[in-house]
Motif scaffolding. Sequence first.
Motif, short mmCIF file in Angstrom:
data_model
loop_
_atom_site.label_atom_id
_atom_site.label_comp_id
_atom_site.label_asym_id
_atom_site.label_seq_id
_atom_site.Cartn_x
_atom_site.Cartn_y
_atom_site.Cartn_z
N THR A 86 38.53 -0.84 -12.43
CA THR A 86 38.10 0.31 -11.61
C THR A 86 37.12 1.13 -12.45
OG1 THR A 86 40.07 1.53 -12.36
CG2 THR A 86 40.21 0.41 -10.23
N GLN A 89 31.64 4.78 -11.14
CA GLN A 89 30.56 4.50 -10.21
C GLN A 89 29.21 4.69 -10.89
OE1 GLN A 89 30.83 6.65 -6.52
NE2 GLN A 89 32.93 5.97 -6.10
N ASP A 96 35.05 3.51 -9.21
CA ASP A 96 34.56 2.52 -8.25
C ASP A 96 35.70 1.57 -7.90
OD1 ASP A 96 33.33 0.52 -6.82
OD2 ASP A 96 31.66 0.24 -8.22
N THR A 98 35.66 -0.77 -5.56
CA THR A 98 35.17 -1.92 -4.79
C THR A 98 35.96 -3.18 -5.08
OG1 THR A 98 32.93 -1.00 -4.78
CG2 THR A 98 33.16 -3.36 -4.29
N ALA A 99 36.15 -3.49 -6.36
CA ALA A 99 36.87 -4.72 -6.74
C ALA A 99 38.32 -4.67 -6.26
CB ALA A 99 36.81 -4.93 -8.25
N ARG A 101 39.59 -2.96 -3.62
CA ARG A 101 39.68 -3.12 -2.17
C ARG A 101 39.35 -4.56 -1.76
NH1 ARG A 101 37.42 2.48 -1.96
NH2 ARG A 101 39.12 3.77 -1.14
N THR A 102 38.39 -5.17 -2.45
CA THR A 102 38.04 -6.56 -2.14
C THR A 102 39.21 -7.49 -2.43
OG1 THR A 102 35.71 -6.15 -2.63
CG2 THR A 102 36.45 -8.44 -2.70
N ARG A 105 41.90 -7.06 0.24
CA ARG A 105 41.49 -7.67 1.52
C ARG A 105 41.58 -9.19 1.46
NH1 ARG A 105 37.41 -3.60 1.61
NH2 ARG A 105 35.91 -5.07 0.73
N THR A 127 44.97 6.78 -3.55
CA THR A 127 44.52 5.41 -3.32
C THR A 127 45.56 4.59 -2.56
OG1 THR A 127 43.12 5.43 -5.29
CG2 THR A 127 43.77 3.27 -4.45
#
Length: 462
Positions: A86, A89, A96, A98-99, A101-102, A105, A127
């Motif tokens: 994490t 940004q 950040d 992004t990793a 949440r990816t 998912r 979060t």
Amino acid sequence: MKMTVIGCGYLGATHAACMAELGHEVLGVDVDTAKIESLTAGTVPFFEPGLDDVLRRNIAAGRLRFTTDFAEAARFGRVHFIGVGTPQQASSNAADLTALRTAVRELVGHLRGEHLIVGKSTVPVGTCAELTAEIEALGRHAQIELAWNPEFLREGFAVDDTLRPDRIVVGTDPRRSDSGAADKLADVYRTILEDGTPYLTMDWATAELVKVSANAFLATKISFINAISEICEVAGGDVTALADAIGHDTRIGRRFLNAGVGFGGGCLPKDIRAFAARAEELGVGEALSFLREVDEVNMRRRAAVVAMAERACDGSVLGRNIAVLGAAFKPESDDVRDSPALAVAAQLALRGARVTVFDPKAMGNAARVHPTLRYADSAPAAARDADVVIVATEWAEFVHMAPDELSDTVSRKLIIDARRCLDGPTWSAAGWEYRAIGSAAGGVTLPSVNVSGVTAKRESLI
């Protein structure tokens, strides 16, 4: 128990290997094919003492393997640890995600039946609540619970910190009276808990705050002693003697009161910035406004070492040979992320110095970040014809280095102890000019001081 670890970087690879060491069957998952191939071959793609042995032992025992296939991971286990990075940004101080949440998912889309997802990454408070909303929308074919189990690893001691932690923290959904996450994780860590390790259960938000609060406190303590170091340099005090004295107070303690060039790495700097940024988002930015000064004090120490080198070279390092011993942000690591040592080397090079760097483990990573610096394969080689030698990372081989190891190679016998890790009297007795951050021996000219109407100018010791 069968489990997966999503993300096989520093945190994930360590956690996967150590969970297998506890006797679990573990599948590590990462999208980086080269990383998975390296780990499968029994090679850790970064330096961490003892981890190679744990990895190879458990691969050989059949308890640990790796894949890039999230569908395989979903079929393999019912407990899934998430240990992705994490970082800060690019456009702000916020984390950040992004990793993270990816990864969630990718995993959730393949899950069927009952599963527990356990976050290990350092995240902003709130979060878990956001991720749960995504999980509920995506995981319609599964019953998924989310828990947060923050890591407290120290680079260089990660294996021991995983297998013999000083506490285990678990945050669970405060809305669920039927949560089984804490009991399931107690089974995961049973061997550790039987040794008496405290097991602390709490709600999501508190668990998320524990890690960033711990890092903020440590960063504050380090920057505090470095701020006092600045005072000592102009007032004629010695910051190590001062730290020893206040460290005897049990309310304060001596640990993390070591003045020097400051903290770095992939955690403390970005975590305190993200913590302050999250406080701003929540409308309570004033509560953590002091962390900006903590950050600024830390960054000033790098500039202070550069200034010491300039003073040692009569005001300019242009055309001077300078050896920087250390590139990693701390010893027993090859991590050069936000490394104070490497930052000092780069700043000196920008000022026109011919800088040569040596580090026992971080040479490859350093060269990738700063390819224009010069690198040597030993401390004596780095110090050849040097006008100044700077010890910037407190590796044991530098701490215990005898002055004679460098005396015949340097152009001038002057050493700057940017970590206050050397025995100054030993170096001075060997004919070296010894200058240390946090004392008048740092070469600072002290200002005039008015005492009872009498003005006295106090000079530095050098």
